[in-house]
Write an enzyme that holds these catalytic residues in place. Structure first.
Site, PDB file in Angstrom:
ATOM      1  N   CYS A 136       0.837  -1.200   0.000  1.00 46.26           N
ATOM      2  CA  CYS A 136       0.000   0.000   0.000  1.00 46.26           C
ATOM      3  C   CYS A 136       0.875   1.254   0.000  1.00 46.26           C
ATOM      4  CB  CYS A 136      -0.876  -0.031   1.243  1.00 46.26           C
ATOM      5  SG  CYS A 136      -1.730   1.505   1.569  1.00 46.26           S
TER       6      CYS A 136
ATOM      7  N   CYS B 135       0.652   5.806   7.368  1.00 46.58           N
ATOM      8  CA  CYS B 135      -0.542   5.383   8.097  1.00 46.58           C
ATOM      9  C   CYS B 135      -0.156   4.547   9.320  1.00 46.58           C
ATOM     10  CB  CYS B 135      -1.462   4.600   7.161  1.00 46.58           C
ATOM     11  SG  CYS B 135      -2.670   3.558   7.968  1.00 46.58           S
TER      12      CYS B 135
ATOM     13  N   CYS C  44      -0.940  -1.068   9.065  1.00 51.34           N
ATOM     14  CA  CYS C  44      -0.602  -2.424   8.615  1.00 51.34           C
ATOM     15  C   CYS C  44       0.893  -2.660   8.778  1.00 51.34           C
ATOM     16  CB  CYS C  44      -0.971  -2.611   7.153  1.00 51.34           C
ATOM     17  SG  CYS C  44      -2.724  -2.581   6.845  1.00 51.34           S
TER      18      CYS C  44
ATOM     19  N   CYS D 139      -8.443   1.497   1.016  1.00 49.01           N
ATOM     20  CA  CYS D 139      -7.550   0.764   1.908  1.00 49.01           C
ATOM     21  C   CYS D 139      -7.774  -0.711   1.672  1.00 49.01           C
ATOM     22  CB  CYS D 139      -7.879   1.134   3.355  1.00 49.01           C
ATOM     23  SG  CYS D 139      -7.228  -0.028   4.555  1.00 49.01           S
TER      24      CYS D 139
ATOM     25  N   TYR E 208     -16.560 -12.134  29.626  1.00 54.69           N
ATOM     26  CA  TYR E 208     -16.136 -11.042  28.744  1.00 54.69           C
ATOM     27  C   TYR E 208     -16.947 -11.151  27.440  1.00 54.69           C
ATOM     28  CZ  TYR E 208     -12.114 -11.494  31.902  1.00 54.69           C
ATOM     29  OH  TYR E 208     -11.297 -11.625  32.995  1.00 54.69           O
TER      30      TYR E 208
ATOM     31  N   GLU F  20     -20.264  -9.381  31.448  1.00 54.03           N
ATOM     32  CA  GLU F  20     -19.579  -8.339  30.673  1.00 54.03           C
ATOM     33  C   GLU F  20     -19.621  -7.033  31.467  1.00 54.03           C
ATOM     34  OE1 GLU F  20     -18.108  -7.581  27.550  1.00 54.03           O
ATOM     35  OE2 GLU F  20     -18.273  -5.525  28.283  1.00 54.03           O
TER      36      GLU F  20
ATOM     37  N   ASP G  35     -13.036 -14.528  26.692  1.00 58.00           N
ATOM     38  CA  ASP G  35     -12.497 -13.732  25.576  1.00 58.00           C
ATOM     39  C   ASP G  35     -12.146 -12.343  26.104  1.00 58.00           C
ATOM     40  OD1 ASP G  35     -11.892 -12.657  23.109  1.00 58.00           O
ATOM     41  OD2 ASP G  35     -13.941 -12.682  22.345  1.00 58.00           O
TER      42      ASP G  35
ATOM     43  N   CYS H 144      -6.652 -12.062  22.129  1.00 62.37           N
ATOM     44  CA  CYS H 144      -6.082 -11.239  21.058  1.00 62.37           C
ATOM     45  C   CYS H 144      -4.673 -10.794  21.449  1.00 62.37           C
ATOM     46  CB  CYS H 144      -6.975 -10.044  20.751  1.00 62.37           C
ATOM     47  SG  CYS H 144      -7.346  -9.062  22.195  1.00 62.37           S
TER      48      CYS H 144
HETATM   49  N1  SAH Z   1     -16.625 -11.965  23.275  1.00 61.65           N
HETATM   50  C1  SAH Z   1     -17.033 -10.716  22.681  1.00 61.65           C
HETATM   51  C2  SAH Z   1     -16.225  -9.498  23.162  1.00 61.65           C
HETATM   52  C3  SAH Z   1     -14.773  -9.686  23.377  1.00 61.65           C
HETATM   53  S1  SAH Z   1     -13.897  -8.165  23.630  1.00 61.65           S
HETATM   54  C4  SAH Z   1     -17.000 -10.821  21.186  1.00 61.65           C
HETATM   55  O1  SAH Z   1     -16.273 -11.636  20.638  1.00 61.65           O
HETATM   56  O2  SAH Z   1     -17.722 -10.079  20.539  1.00 61.65           O
HETATM   57  C5  SAH Z   1     -13.595  -8.174  25.374  1.00 61.65           C
HETATM   58  C6  SAH Z   1     -14.792  -7.709  26.189  1.00 61.65           C
HETATM   59  O3  SAH Z   1     -14.403  -7.738  27.571  1.00 61.65           O
HETATM   60  C7  SAH Z   1     -15.225  -6.276  25.918  1.00 61.65           C
HETATM   61  O4  SAH Z   1     -16.598  -6.295  25.556  1.00 61.65           O
HETATM   62  C8  SAH Z   1     -15.008  -5.537  27.250  1.00 61.65           C
HETATM   63  O5  SAH Z   1     -16.010  -4.580  27.518  1.00 61.65           O
HETATM   64  C9  SAH Z   1     -15.076  -6.679  28.248  1.00 61.65           C
HETATM   65  N2  SAH Z   1     -14.373  -6.480  29.533  1.00 61.65           N
HETATM   66  C10 SAH Z   1     -13.220  -5.797  29.778  1.00 61.65           C
HETATM   67  N3  SAH Z   1     -12.850  -5.919  31.048  1.00 61.65           N
HETATM   68  C11 SAH Z   1     -13.782  -6.703  31.658  1.00 61.65           C
HETATM   69  C12 SAH Z   1     -13.948  -7.197  32.986  1.00 61.65           C
HETATM   70  N4  SAH Z   1     -13.073  -6.909  33.943  1.00 61.65           N
HETATM   71  N5  SAH Z   1     -15.019  -7.984  33.244  1.00 61.65           N
HETATM   72  C13 SAH Z   1     -15.922  -8.285  32.266  1.00 61.65           C
HETATM   73  N6  SAH Z   1     -15.816  -7.840  30.989  1.00 61.65           N
HETATM   74  C14 SAH Z   1     -14.774  -7.061  30.688  1.00 61.65           C
END
Ligand code: SAH
Length: 391
Positions: A14, A20, A23, A97, A250, A271, A319, A346
């Site tokens: 790119c 930017c 990437c 992009c 999460y 969450e 997650d 992630c």
């Molecule tokens: N599983 C979901 C979101 C994952 S992102 C999906 O795949 O769409 C991580 C998430 O953790 C976010 O929504 C964030 O708001 C939440 N989060 C961050 N800290 C947290 C905590 N201490 N307890 C509960 N949730 C939390």
């Protein structure tokens, strides 16, 4: 674009990449990026078990369903739109992009070209004058619905009617148009006030056979093609038997838990973000799912309360954000004694740290696999299945 493995550098890199900064792996062919991510996952997680082959994209371009552009002016007064150069507030003009949805890019460029004719000004960060700050476009890849959000410093938009009419004529694929008012001197793109200019103010998309409502501010995975592969993998590893009690920690807007609910006895989601919890509850209702409950709170506190109440869970999906989980959370999971924990991350660095704590509590990694959610960037997503090995 070439993805043949004998090439090491990307011949179609790119032109904006250096300025930017979005990437980081722009110079590599896609095959090489996948090997780079596989290596990183092996370095970080290899001591917990064999890392299976990364799941890449067949077509690793234009995967982003959410595109955001900042608007401003050059020194000689020309209106530009694009991305902030990383770490700065200088706008790098970008019309196309390789990671972004093409329809979204086309809409943003056309909006910029339309502005002078409708006497729409752009915001100036230095003195807080002007109108348009950002344009945000979200597209439901499976429904084709398109939401355009004009983020402006005020709600005074004298040419609103003719502007909206002209934009819809040019882009009839737009299904809803929202004016978001952000009058604050802030780095946050979206303000709190929303005025729907056309349509119903939200779009829908389908993921794993379920329908999700996406509003301007709600979180939704930005690469829906890979998200489906990621969730399918996570849910198949959990080997749910139709009766299991499943925790989705999460959980965001509830995507993983709801996708798993058809194979579970019941789902409990937790969450921190209250508006995401509201979306999760609405999403359950929208899909006629009656065995899922969602709670707002810190995942660690919630799990500790579950453990203190003597509740049991069979499978825990987790997650967490990049910072990873907490010792409170992991210790409470161990008290709940689920047979399986599926950890989506992630950030393999914090995941490795957390896996070590899990190991000390009798949970062993059985399967590890990266999924490429963000081609051309350095970000690595991994799924780890853990089983309870200690009684
Ligand atoms: N599983 C979901 C979101 C994952 S992102 C999906 O795949 O769409 C991580 C998430 O953790 C976010 O929504 C964030 O708001 C939440 N989060 C961050 N800290 C947290 C905590 N201490 N307890 C509960 N949730 C939390």
């Amino acid at each position: 674009m070439s993805t043949t493995s004998n090439k090491r550098t990307n011949p179609d890199a790119c032109p904006h990449a250096a300025r930017c900064g979005g990437c980081q792996l722009q110079n590599m062919t896609y095959d090489r990026q996948l090997r780079w991510k596989q290596n990183l996952a092996e370095q970080m997680l290899g001591s917990f078990g064999r890392v299976e082959k990364i799941i890449g994209m067949d077509e690793p371009t234009h995967y982003r369903n959410k595109v955001q552009a900042a608007f401003g002016r050059t020194r000689d007064g020309r209106i530009i739109s694009g991305v902030y150069q990383s770490g700065t507030h200088r706008i790098v003009p970008v019309d196309e992009c390789m990671t972004e949805d093409r329809t979204a890019d086309a809409i943003i460029a056309d909006i910029r070209r339309m502005l002078p004719a409708f006497r729409v000004t752009v915001y100036d960060e230095r003195n807080g004058t002007g109108f348009l700050r950002h344009v945000l476009v979200k597209r439901g890849f499976s429904t084709g619905e398109v939401m355009v959000v004009l983020v402006a410093a005020t709600d005074r938009f004298p040419t609103k009617k003719p502007f909206v009419k002209a934009l819809l004529e040019k882009h009839p694929e737009i299904t809803t148009l929202v004016l978001n008012v952000n009058s604050k001197d802030t780095n946050l793109v979206l303000g709190e006030r929303e005025i729907v200019l056309y349509g119903n103010g939200w779009i829908e998309d389908t993921l794993c056979g379920l329908t999700f409502r996406i509003s301007p501010r709600s979180f939704y995975q930005i690469n829906p093609i890979q998200t489906e592969k990621l969730y399918d993998l996570a849910i198949s590893w959990a080997a749910l038997d139709g009766e299991s009690t499943v925790v989705d920690a999460y959980c965001g807007i509830g995507t993983i838990g709801l996708a798993a609910s058809r194979k579970a006895g019941r789902v409990i989601g937790v969450e921190l973000n209250r508006s995401a919890v509201k979306d999760a509850i609405a999403n359950a209702r929208r899909n006629g799912i009656t065995n899922a409950r969602f709670y707002a709170g810190d995942a660690g506190d919630f799990m500790r309360a579950m453990a203190e109440d003597g509740m049991k869970a069979d499978v825990v999906f987790m997650d967490p954000p990049r910072a990873g989980s907490s010792v409170t959370f992991i210790e409470s999971v161990a008290t709940l004694q689920p047979k399986k924990v599926v950890y989506i991350s992630c950030n393999p660095e914090t995941q490795a740290r957390d896996l070590a704590v899990f190991a000390a509590h009798g949970y062993r990694a059985m399967r590890i696999r990266p999924v490429d959610m963000f081609p051309w960037t350095k970000h690595v997503e991994t799924v780890v299945l853990m089983s309870r090995v200690k009684d």
